[in-house]
Design an enzyme around this catalytic site. Structure first.
Site, mmCIF file in Angstrom:
data_model
loop_
_atom_site.group_PDB
_atom_site.id
_atom_site.type_symbol
_atom_site.label_atom_id
_atom_site.label_comp_id
_atom_site.label_asym_id
_atom_site.label_seq_id
_atom_site.Cartn_x
_atom_site.Cartn_y
_atom_site.Cartn_z
ATOM 1 N N HIS A 198 0.889 -1.176 0.000
ATOM 2 C CA HIS A 198 0.000 0.000 0.000
ATOM 3 C C HIS A 198 0.919 1.215 0.000
ATOM 4 O O HIS A 198 1.618 1.454 0.973
ATOM 5 C CB HIS A 198 -0.890 -0.012 1.253
ATOM 6 C CG HIS A 198 -1.642 1.257 1.452
ATOM 7 N ND1 HIS A 198 -2.823 1.532 0.798
ATOM 8 C CD2 HIS A 198 -1.372 2.351 2.203
ATOM 9 C CE1 HIS A 198 -3.253 2.739 1.142
ATOM 10 N NE2 HIS A 198 -2.385 3.244 1.994
ATOM 11 N N GLY A 234 -5.775 3.270 -1.357
ATOM 12 C CA GLY A 234 -5.168 4.440 -1.973
ATOM 13 C C GLY A 234 -5.943 5.041 -3.119
ATOM 14 O O GLY A 234 -5.592 6.112 -3.610
ATOM 15 N N ARG A 278 -11.090 5.211 1.511
ATOM 16 C CA ARG A 278 -11.655 6.440 0.956
ATOM 17 C C ARG A 278 -12.654 6.173 -0.175
ATOM 18 O O ARG A 278 -13.732 6.756 -0.206
ATOM 19 C CB ARG A 278 -10.503 7.309 0.411
ATOM 20 C CG ARG A 278 -10.912 8.671 -0.106
ATOM 21 C CD ARG A 278 -9.722 9.382 -0.760
ATOM 22 N NE ARG A 278 -8.513 9.234 0.017
ATOM 23 C CZ ARG A 278 -8.169 10.035 1.022
ATOM 24 N NH1 ARG A 278 -8.913 11.050 1.342
ATOM 25 N NH2 ARG A 278 -7.050 9.808 1.693
ATOM 26 N N CYS A 348 -11.615 27.568 19.768
ATOM 27 C CA CYS A 348 -10.797 28.696 20.176
ATOM 28 C C CYS A 348 -9.373 28.467 19.669
ATOM 29 O O CYS A 348 -8.448 28.228 20.446
ATOM 30 C CB CYS A 348 -10.837 28.819 21.691
ATOM 31 S SG CYS A 348 -10.143 30.351 22.246
ATOM 32 N N GLU A 349 -9.232 28.447 18.359
ATOM 33 C CA GLU A 349 -7.919 28.282 17.732
ATOM 34 C C GLU A 349 -8.013 28.820 16.303
ATOM 35 O O GLU A 349 -8.928 28.452 15.552
ATOM 36 C CB GLU A 349 -7.515 26.791 17.729
ATOM 37 C CG GLU A 349 -6.196 26.570 17.047
ATOM 38 C CD GLU A 349 -5.412 25.358 17.546
ATOM 39 O OE1 GLU A 349 -5.679 24.847 18.649
ATOM 40 O OE2 GLU A 349 -4.511 24.946 16.809
ATOM 41 N N TYR A 384 -12.288 9.278 6.801
ATOM 42 C CA TYR A 384 -11.386 10.052 7.658
ATOM 43 C C TYR A 384 -12.070 11.330 8.160
ATOM 44 O O TYR A 384 -11.433 12.362 8.329
ATOM 45 C CB TYR A 384 -10.057 10.350 6.936
ATOM 46 C CG TYR A 384 -9.464 9.099 6.329
ATOM 47 C CD1 TYR A 384 -8.938 8.106 7.152
ATOM 48 C CD2 TYR A 384 -9.481 8.862 4.959
ATOM 49 C CE1 TYR A 384 -8.453 6.923 6.613
ATOM 50 C CE2 TYR A 384 -8.996 7.684 4.408
ATOM 51 C CZ TYR A 384 -8.481 6.715 5.243
ATOM 52 O OH TYR A 384 -8.008 5.546 4.714
HETATM 53 N N1 LLP Z 1 -4.421 -0.049 3.550
HETATM 54 C C1 LLP Z 1 -3.467 0.451 4.342
HETATM 55 C C2 LLP Z 1 -2.387 -0.419 4.788
HETATM 56 C C3 LLP Z 1 -3.508 1.803 4.723
HETATM 57 O O1 LLP Z 1 -2.547 2.305 5.485
HETATM 58 C C4 LLP Z 1 -4.576 2.614 4.283
HETATM 59 C C5 LLP Z 1 -4.666 4.018 4.694
HETATM 60 C C6 LLP Z 1 -5.568 2.037 3.462
HETATM 61 C C7 LLP Z 1 -5.449 0.694 3.106
HETATM 62 C C8 LLP Z 1 -6.742 2.806 2.935
HETATM 63 O O2 LLP Z 1 -6.341 3.839 2.141
HETATM 64 P P1 LLP Z 1 -7.445 4.642 1.294
HETATM 65 O O3 LLP Z 1 -8.040 3.679 0.307
HETATM 66 O O4 LLP Z 1 -8.463 5.133 2.248
HETATM 67 O O5 LLP Z 1 -6.689 5.731 0.648
HETATM 68 N N2 LLP Z 1 -6.192 10.346 7.211
HETATM 69 C C9 LLP Z 1 -5.799 10.455 5.818
HETATM 70 C C10 LLP Z 1 -5.651 9.108 5.167
HETATM 71 C C11 LLP Z 1 -4.679 8.202 5.863
HETATM 72 C C12 LLP Z 1 -4.751 6.804 5.348
HETATM 73 C C13 LLP Z 1 -3.914 5.854 6.126
HETATM 74 N N3 LLP Z 1 -3.878 4.551 5.564
HETATM 75 C C14 LLP Z 1 -6.812 11.344 5.084
HETATM 76 O O6 LLP Z 1 -7.703 11.889 5.722
HETATM 77 O O7 LLP Z 1 -6.690 11.545 3.884
#
Ligand code: LLP
Length: 426
Positions: A198, A234, A278, A348-349, A384
């Protein structure tokens, strides 16, 4: 689905229900999820053998249940995420020989809680992101099957903070260390049955495409036999007007070519897993807030709403862009006029601004002229969003609802003052 995302900055309903009705019944701030959207996104990925939902994107148990009922398996990154999956009805063991692991624990470490749970109580499959994990699991539970999470030496994300590959990332086993891991696994009689990569969250097709070759290299240059390959998550989604949806057919085609090659070398079928967070959740949800103050500071117009970075941290954390729309707070239609405004929350920021770029630079958004009492909707907040919320400024966690077939259902109550302080000893 059209190739481009098009957006309107005013709306009167969410999933067919008037915004005002939702706000009056459930209060604001409110996360509003749409079941049909989640199911549609899951269906989009049907060409992959296995869809493993990365629940870190949104771990509400009602959402996990919905995904389970529609055929997704689950990724967990902590002991509590494993327990959430179990609460949503996932089991520890596959349904039958050859079926996917219902829950996989993917991490770079075991904390004591996760190791105790996995070694003894809930022996879920482990995707190891470090040699130490192999060692620690081997000592406690020899003989298990495991997957290796590989860092291919490169990564890419929508922000440097979400790039999980390369030598500045803490994630995964460095690609050239795989043979050492195999020796260590063999020492504990752990069988490596899967490979996982990933490279980051919110990346793009060009970078995702590079993973195919990197995966094939690792698979073919090391002495093991694998039955599963996970291409990680991702997948990006369009957040800005005019941005394109990812070409899933092309993405799958690239993987299919790699898989065909590997299957002919290994001489048996290999399952292809995808692990999105996501993609499945982001577009299913709106964060509904109410405008509580309208101000002018010098030349700048502000709408201040009752949701803050305690509810949605992505803008202050990554400079993330979320589409924003306005709905009338009463029965009079919104003004036809628009203006450029800065959107702030109640905290408050100074950084409690939803319209900002990476580095904290405040930006403006063209929105309908609105007043106190109107509603402001932060869109595409299903991934997220609620999971990254906090109790900063003693703000309670927002309520969450799921709309299914036109009916809204509360799936998380708004936190109360008593719940907020329940673990404090005074
Ligand atoms: N697999 C692994 C091992 C991961 O670390 C992640 C995300 C996913 C799958 C899922 O990724 P996605 O398909 O959601 O892109 N907080 C950040 C995103 C951090 C994601 C961390 N790992 C945001 O709000 O964009």
């Amino acid at each position: 689905m059209s190739d481009h995302f098009t957006f309107c900055n005013r709306r009167s309903e969410i999933s067919g229900i008037p915004v005002k009705e939702l706000a009056q019944e459930f209060g604001t701030p409110l996360f509003v999820y749409d079941a049909a959207s989640i199911k549609q996104r899951l269906a989009d990925l049907a060409s992959f053998d296995i869809v493993r939902y990365a629940q870190k994107a949104c771990s509400n148990i009602a959402i996990l249940k919905l995904l389970r009922e529609n055929g997704a398996v689950i990724d967990a990154v902590s002991a509590m995420e494993i327990k959430r999956a179990l609460a949503a009805g996932y089991s520890v063991e596959p349904e039958a020989e050859g079926k996917p692991y219902p829950i996989v624990y993917t991490a770079d470490i075991f904390d004591k809680e996760a190791l105790d749970l996995i070694a003894d109580e809930a022996p879920v499959h482990v995707n190891c992101g470090s040699m130490d994990m192999i060692w620690q699991l081997g000592e406690r539970a020899p003989g298990r099957k495991i997957t290796l999470r590989i860092n291919p030496g490169f990564g890419h994300g929508h922000s440097q903070k979400t790039n999980t590959g390369g030598d500045q990332a803490k994630h995964g086993i460095w690609f050239s260390e795989v043979h050492r891991c195999l020796d260590l696994a063999a020492h504990f009689d752990l069988e490596v049955v899967g490979l996982h990569m990933h490279i980051g969250s919110g990346t793009d097709l060009d970078h995702l495409a590079k993973v195919c070759e990197a995966m094939a290299n690792v698979a073919l240059t090391n002495p093991f036999d694998i039955t599963t390959i996970s291409c990680g998550g991702g997948l990006p989604i369009p957040y800005k007007n005019g941005e394109e949806y990812i070409d899933l057919k092309e993405y799958h085609r690239l993987w299919q070519t790699t898989m065909d090659h590997l299957e002919s070398k290994f001489g048996h079928p290999i399952h292809l897993e995808i692990e999105p967070g996501r993609y499945l959740l982001a577009e299913s949800c709106c964060l509904l807030s109410q405008i509580r103050a309208v101000k002018k500071q010098g030349e700048n117009d502000f709408y201040l709403v009752d949701a803050g970075f305690n509810d949605l941290v992505r803008p202050i954390m990554y400079g993330a862009y979320h589409p924003i729309s306005i709905a009338s707070g009463d029965d009079t239609p919104l003004s036809e006029k628009e203006k450029d405004v800065i959107i702030g929350g109640p905290l408050c920021e100074s950084g409690d601004i939803f319209t900002q770029e990476e580095g904290g630079f405040v930006s403006k958004r063209r929105l309908p002229v609105a007043d106190v009492g109107d509603y402001l909707i932060l869109e595409k907040t299903g991934a997220y969003g609620s999971v990254m919320s906090s109790n900063y400024n003693s703000k309670p966690f927002a309520a969450e609802i799921l709309i299914s077939e036109g009916k809204p259902k509360l799936i998380r109550k708004r936190q109360t003052f008593e719940q907020l302080i329940e673990n404090e000893i005074f």
